[in-house]
Design an enzyme around this catalytic site. Sequence first.
Site, PDB file in Angstrom:
ATOM      1  N   ARG A  69     -73.164  62.861 141.060  1.00 56.80           N
ATOM      2  CA  ARG A  69     -73.643  64.626 140.246  1.00 56.80           C
ATOM      3  C   ARG A  69     -74.614  65.028 141.501  1.00 56.80           C
ATOM      4  O   ARG A  69     -74.761  66.682 141.855  1.00 56.80           O
ATOM      5  CB  ARG A  69     -73.702  64.283 139.460  1.00 56.80           C
ATOM      6  CG  ARG A  69     -73.786  65.932 138.424  1.00 56.80           C
ATOM      7  CD  ARG A  69     -75.069  65.428 137.269  1.00 56.80           C
ATOM      8  NE  ARG A  69     -75.191  64.300 136.737  1.00 56.80           N
ATOM      9  CZ  ARG A  69     -75.378  63.500 136.305  1.00 56.80           C
ATOM     10  NH1 ARG A  69     -77.323  63.072 136.614  1.00 56.80           N
ATOM     11  NH2 ARG A  69     -75.359  62.651 135.890  1.00 56.80           N
ATOM     12  N   TYR A 123     -73.228  93.330 137.741  1.00 60.62           N
ATOM     13  CA  TYR A 123     -72.664  92.061 137.387  1.00 60.62           C
ATOM     14  C   TYR A 123     -72.007  92.520 135.443  1.00 60.62           C
ATOM     15  O   TYR A 123     -73.189  92.170 134.968  1.00 60.62           O
ATOM     16  CB  TYR A 123     -72.223  91.549 138.112  1.00 60.62           C
ATOM     17  CG  TYR A 123     -71.232  90.952 138.355  1.00 60.62           C
ATOM     18  CD1 TYR A 123     -69.815  91.188 138.187  1.00 60.62           C
ATOM     19  CD2 TYR A 123     -71.304  89.019 137.571  1.00 60.62           C
ATOM     20  CE1 TYR A 123     -68.709  90.449 137.881  1.00 60.62           C
ATOM     21  CE2 TYR A 123     -69.849  88.564 136.766  1.00 60.62           C
ATOM     22  CZ  TYR A 123     -68.681  89.111 137.728  1.00 60.62           C
ATOM     23  OH  TYR A 123     -67.690  88.615 136.924  1.00 60.62           O
ATOM     24  N   ASP A 195     -78.341  89.368 143.955  1.00 63.25           N
ATOM     25  CA  ASP A 195     -76.876  89.184 144.130  1.00 63.25           C
ATOM     26  C   ASP A 195     -75.882  89.606 145.202  1.00 63.25           C
ATOM     27  O   ASP A 195     -75.969  91.253 144.834  1.00 63.25           O
ATOM     28  CB  ASP A 195     -76.627  89.710 142.734  1.00 63.25           C
ATOM     29  CG  ASP A 195     -75.038  88.989 142.939  1.00 63.25           C
ATOM     30  OD1 ASP A 195     -74.069  88.902 143.343  1.00 63.25           O
ATOM     31  OD2 ASP A 195     -74.335  89.558 141.175  1.00 63.25           O
ATOM     32  N   LYS A 220     -65.560  85.418 146.104  1.00 57.94           N
ATOM     33  CA  LYS A 220     -64.885  86.574 146.617  1.00 57.94           C
ATOM     34  C   LYS A 220     -64.959  85.882 148.229  1.00 57.94           C
ATOM     35  O   LYS A 220     -63.682  85.344 148.689  1.00 57.94           O
ATOM     36  CB  LYS A 220     -65.913  87.729 146.120  1.00 57.94           C
ATOM     37  CG  LYS A 220     -66.495  87.873 144.476  1.00 57.94           C
ATOM     38  CD  LYS A 220     -65.332  87.699 143.574  1.00 57.94           C
ATOM     39  CE  LYS A 220     -65.670  87.796 142.245  1.00 57.94           C
ATOM     40  NZ  LYS A 220     -67.255  88.252 141.471  1.00 57.94           N
TER      41      LYS A 220
HETATM   42  C1  LIG Z   1     -67.514  87.579 141.251  1.00 60.28           C
HETATM   43  C2  LIG Z   1     -69.519  88.362 140.476  1.00 60.28           C
HETATM   44  C3  LIG Z   1     -69.930  87.482 139.657  1.00 60.28           C
HETATM   45  C4  LIG Z   1     -69.992  85.941 139.420  1.00 60.28           C
HETATM   46  O1  LIG Z   1     -68.715  85.384 140.157  1.00 60.28           O
HETATM   47  P1  LIG Z   1     -67.917  84.487 139.652  1.00 60.28           P
HETATM   48  O2  LIG Z   1     -67.746  83.731 140.521  1.00 60.28           O
HETATM   49  O3  LIG Z   1     -66.704  85.251 139.222  1.00 60.28           O
HETATM   50  O4  LIG Z   1     -68.266  83.644 139.012  1.00 60.28           O
HETATM   51  C5  LIG Z   1     -71.092  87.721 140.544  1.00 60.28           C
HETATM   52  N1  LIG Z   1     -71.504  89.138 141.097  1.00 60.28           N
HETATM   53  C6  LIG Z   1     -70.498  89.664 141.575  1.00 60.28           C
HETATM   54  C7  LIG Z   1     -71.395  91.187 142.232  1.00 60.28           C
HETATM   55  C8  LIG Z   1     -69.471  89.137 141.441  1.00 60.28           C
HETATM   56  O5  LIG Z   1     -68.832  90.883 141.960  1.00 60.28           O
END
Ligand SMILES: *Cc1c(COP(=O)(O)O)cnc(C)c1O
Length: 409
Positions: A69, A123, A195, A220
């Site tokens: 973990r 988001y 973010d 992403k």
């Molecule tokens: C996709 C996304 C997330 C979340 O990510 P996941 O890996 O899909 O959980 C958070 N913030 C933004 C701006 C995103 O585009």
Amino acid sequence: MAGKGSGKDKQPGTRLVNAGRDPRWTTAPDTLGGVVNPPIWRASTHLYESMAALRKGRPNEDGHFYYGRRGAPTQWALAEALTELEPGAAGTLLYPSGVAAIAGVLLAVLRSGDVLLMTDNAYEPSRSMAHGLLKDCGIETRWFDPLDPAAFAAACCERTRAVLLESPGSLTMDVQDMPALAALARERNITVIFDNTWAGPLGFPALERGADITIMSLSKHIGGHADLMMGSASAEVQWYGKLRRTAQQLGHVVSPDDAALALRGIRTMGVRLERETASALAIAEWLAARPEVSRVLCPMLPGSPGHELWSRDFTGGCGLFSFVFKGGSSDARDGFIDALALFGIGFSWGGFESLATPVDPAPIRTASAWPLAGMAAEDRFGVRLSIGLEDPADLIADIEQALGAWGKA
Ligand SMILES: *Cc1c(COP(=O)(O)O)cnc(C)c1O
């Protein structure tokens, strides 16, 4: 110890190639050599040589064997690589998704009775977290207009402990005046959580711009191939320990196979982002001149909303932007998206393949206007494009033929 060639004195391409490739993770003990990539260490159990070694174990330090973990060298190499790429970071935590990273950070920073301020372009799952998980923990969330630092200042109160920023914001790509917002937050002792999924550390060194904690969905750009779910949070030293304790209490761990995929993605992220940015800019420019289009929401494009702040604060872009039709209808927009041959229809973004999804911010926003100031009320059917690595001329030709379908709807 950092990977050779990952130092801050090196250019981004060099750092991406070398980040996390510390000989500790790529060389087998007692051999003369090693491998290029950290091997995949699949392990729940870590074995000690003796009781004496177990007694000397260091379960609370990074980079030491203890139990699955706490990760193993593949995950440590990835966390280190991300820390090396994030100027100002003391360390990086890995989470099973970007949303898990957001939840893990908010739960580490906030406690019952606190107020969280959230940018109105956040988001969508971040917003629903506020209405569910955070509310159930006794944490109140208030939203503010992303483009108005005065509205942010006015929304602060003595119970405000943190602010969640996102820029350019999801769907509408609003660029926030991050240095101004961070300064207002700092004066009030409010923790700035950013973010940074859109730009990543190459395009926006978030901690240097005033964030205390920067979050990314690694699903992403880092993954880059539409086959990975992961998130990260990097922080300065005063937050890193708290984030780490909370992540461990929540039991967050990522698989070594996924960590290896993320490491692979890092190596090519620079060239992918350069190509996607150039293609997105060419397509945005082309769309801006089309009679069917009311507004292109692409901060990288001169004349587009947020371009000045983007030019001032960002060092790079990506392939994700939106545009809004002049009038039309929801059905006409569906017809346009269905007519696209080279764009997949699907959520997520940042992969090698282009995607299109509808954009409808009006029912989501509560603290800022949509359509934006200066846009006609009937101009509200948007499309978000994630531009991949296809040839931009082919993508433009595809959009052009699909605009024919929109016009006939
Ligand atoms: C996709 C996304 C997330 C979340 O990510 P996941 O890996 O899909 O959980 C958070 N913030 C933004 C701006 C995103 O585009």
